[in-house]
Design a protein around this motif. Structure first.
Motif, short mmCIF file in Angstrom:
data_model
loop_
_atom_site.label_atom_id
_atom_site.label_comp_id
_atom_site.label_asym_id
_atom_site.label_seq_id
_atom_site.Cartn_x
_atom_site.Cartn_y
_atom_site.Cartn_z
N GLN A 231 37.63 10.10 41.17
CA GLN A 231 38.86 10.72 40.64
C GLN A 231 38.96 10.51 39.13
OE1 GLN A 231 40.74 12.58 42.58
NE2 GLN A 231 42.08 13.12 40.88
N SER A 232 38.65 9.29 38.66
CA SER A 232 38.70 9.02 37.21
C SER A 232 37.65 9.84 36.48
CB SER A 232 38.41 7.54 36.90
OG SER A 232 38.99 6.71 37.83
N ILE A 233 36.46 9.97 37.10
CA ILE A 233 35.40 10.75 36.47
C ILE A 233 35.84 12.20 36.37
CG2 ILE A 233 32.99 11.52 36.65
CD1 ILE A 233 32.33 8.92 38.05
N LYS A 234 36.46 12.68 37.44
CA LYS A 234 36.94 14.06 37.46
C LYS A 234 37.91 14.31 36.31
CE LYS A 234 39.40 17.39 40.24
NZ LYS A 234 40.37 17.60 41.30
N GLN A 235 38.85 13.37 36.12
CA GLN A 235 39.82 13.53 35.04
C GLN A 235 39.13 13.50 33.68
OE1 GLN A 235 42.51 10.41 36.04
NE2 GLN A 235 43.68 11.68 37.48
N MET A 236 38.14 12.61 33.57
CA MET A 236 37.41 12.46 32.32
C MET A 236 36.73 13.76 31.91
SD MET A 236 36.38 10.80 29.81
CE MET A 236 37.44 9.45 30.36
N VAL A 237 36.08 14.41 32.85
CA VAL A 237 35.34 15.63 32.50
C VAL A 237 36.23 16.86 32.60
CG1 VAL A 237 33.20 14.58 33.34
CG2 VAL A 237 34.41 16.18 34.81
N GLY A 238 37.49 16.68 33.08
CA GLY A 238 38.41 17.81 33.17
C GLY A 238 37.96 18.87 34.15
N SER A 239 37.34 18.41 35.25
CA SER A 239 36.83 19.38 36.23
C SER A 239 37.95 19.96 37.08
CB SER A 239 35.81 18.70 37.14
OG SER A 239 35.48 19.56 38.21
N ASP A 240 37.81 21.24 37.45
CA ASP A 240 38.77 21.89 38.34
C ASP A 240 38.37 21.72 39.79
OD1 ASP A 240 40.25 22.84 36.27
OD2 ASP A 240 39.07 24.68 36.08
N GLU A 241 37.14 21.21 39.99
CA GLU A 241 36.65 21.13 41.37
C GLU A 241 37.44 20.16 42.21
OE1 GLU A 241 32.96 20.53 43.06
OE2 GLU A 241 31.97 22.03 41.85
N ASP A 242 37.48 20.44 43.48
CA ASP A 242 38.18 19.58 44.41
C ASP A 242 37.40 18.28 44.58
OD1 ASP A 242 39.81 18.55 46.28
OD2 ASP A 242 39.08 19.82 47.93
N SER A 243 38.05 17.14 44.31
CA SER A 243 37.33 15.87 44.49
C SER A 243 37.62 15.27 45.86
CB SER A 243 37.74 14.87 43.41
OG SER A 243 39.00 14.35 43.69
N ASP A 244 38.43 15.98 46.67
CA ASP A 244 38.77 15.55 48.04
C ASP A 244 39.69 14.32 48.02
OD1 ASP A 244 35.44 16.27 49.26
OD2 ASP A 244 37.03 17.56 48.55
N SER A 245 39.54 13.52 46.99
CA SER A 245 40.39 12.34 46.74
C SER A 245 40.53 11.40 47.93
CB SER A 245 41.77 12.74 46.21
OG SER A 245 42.53 13.31 47.24
N ASP A 246 39.65 11.55 48.91
CA ASP A 246 39.70 10.62 50.07
C ASP A 246 38.61 9.57 49.91
OD1 ASP A 246 37.83 12.61 52.47
OD2 ASP A 246 37.61 12.30 50.33
#
Lengths: 248, 248
Positions: A231-246
């Motif tokens: 989740q933190s990596i996703k925010q860092m790269v500003g990705s729109d992809e679903d990270s599922d967050s589970d």
């Protein structure tokens, strides 16, 4: 005088950029060799091709030498050019990346070794479907993370890091299946162990590919995302992809 | 004026030395934590102490954070102080060392996880003698290589690198025994697999201890001995010890 000095600085700076570009290219070349080694090792196992397995094992010496060579260039460049900020990050990122590439090479070499033992011994087919499936997943991760490095593509790096979670899930499920096979077919225990070590190596290659993705994110963004959640990596790269967050 | 400038240089140089000493001390502190983690994980497995295993697992977060912190200090020091020669080698060596220490922490965490699964499931005693024996060997390797770092003792580093070969031999022999146990006692297959993963982690801790020894040799001697034979390392450190020279 001032003009000449400027010319001199530009010249030095061009040389420095060329040096960095050389290091970067060598890392990508090493990556290409390792990528091929992963493919060959998995292919050798699935087809029982001992010659291909031997070839994949021999490559290891070459990648070891490349690691030492590139690392020495990184150290020399730091000592001579005293780079700061983004240039230093590029060198540190490459130095970390080649260490993970070398470990992917080690794991490929281990897979090739298991391929040889399997081809020589009492050949089992248990777990081959799992090897093919997980082999395809991690092969794509290695390929994609190298493409991400070539293009400085953080979105792609994030997708590789995300994919590692799928590999871990598939690995755990394959392990459960293999333990069941062992209980059902005692005579195959020894050769199923060979397959188990292969799956283990593939899972580790997935981990190293995620590490590579993290090194690229550090290089480009300046944030060290090792040991961080997806989740933190996703925010860092500003990705729109679903990270599922589970995430676990 | 000249006098003041000299004073200023001395002051800067003292600050720099203090910075290097801080980084070195932090690495050794991290090493102490990881050493304790290895001990606790193996002890938890052998005694079935789930609480101790949970504790060993929790340490992992701390060592991950220490890795990031020390690595950031290494990068900042390179950028600000622009060290050359032996100072740069010290920083690079420590940066590599903390990566191996973190991986030893990971493996200890995996051992603790297996200890929990074993304590909860159908507890086997198969392979416990092997775990105790190899556990003792790698525990001593971790302890000794940290002592070698504290004393800059290359002879001791060489002995650690040499010891890794014994661990590899003991590991292979233990693996053969465990596969035999599985064939003889099918109902124990699942719990013997837990023990197999523990032995695998111990063997990897041996590898990382050897890596640590190699980083120290690079730091002190300036020669990168990664991927070199034990014989070359022996010559490098000028050890009188018998290397057996029957290396694979």
């Amino acid at each position: 005088m001032e003009f000449e000095k400027d010319n001199y600085s530009t010249h030095i700076s061009q040389q420095f950029n060329a040096e960095l570009e050389t290091i970067r290219t060598q890392m990508l070349t090493m990556g290409g060799i390792v990528e091929r080694q992963v493919n060959d090792a998995v292919e050798a196992l699935l087809t029982g091709d001992v010659e291909l397995a031997e070839q994949a094992r021999r490559i290891d010496k070459q990648t070891n030498e490349m690691e030492l060579l590139i690392d020495e260039q990184c150290t020399t460049t730091i000592a001579r050019r005293q780079p700061a900020a983004s240039d230093l990050r590029l060198i540190i990122s490459i130095s970390r990346a080649i260490s993970d590439l070398e470990r992917i090479g080690d794991e490929s070499s281990r897979i090739a070794q298991q391929a040889i033992e399997l081809a020589e011994g009492n050949r089992t087919q248990h777990g081959f479907q799992e090897v093919r499936h997980i082999g395809n997943l991690v092969r794509d991760m290695v390929k994609d993370v190298l493409t991400a490095f070539a293009r400085n593509d953080l979105e792609m790096a994030y997708r590789v890091a995300k994919q590692d979670r799928n590999v871990d899930q598939e690995y755990r499920s394959a392990m459960r299946a293999l333990v069941t096979y062992m209980m059902e077919d005692v005579r195959s225990i020894s050769s199923i162990m060979n397959v188990i070590w292969v799956l283990r190596s593939l899972e580790r290659i997935g981990d190293h590919s995620r590490n590579l993705a993290e090194h690229l994110i550090y290089q480009v963004s300046g944030t060290d995302v090792r040991h961080q959640s997806l989740q933190s990596i996703k925010q860092m790269v500003g990705s729109d992809e679903d990270s599922d967050s589970d995430e676990e």
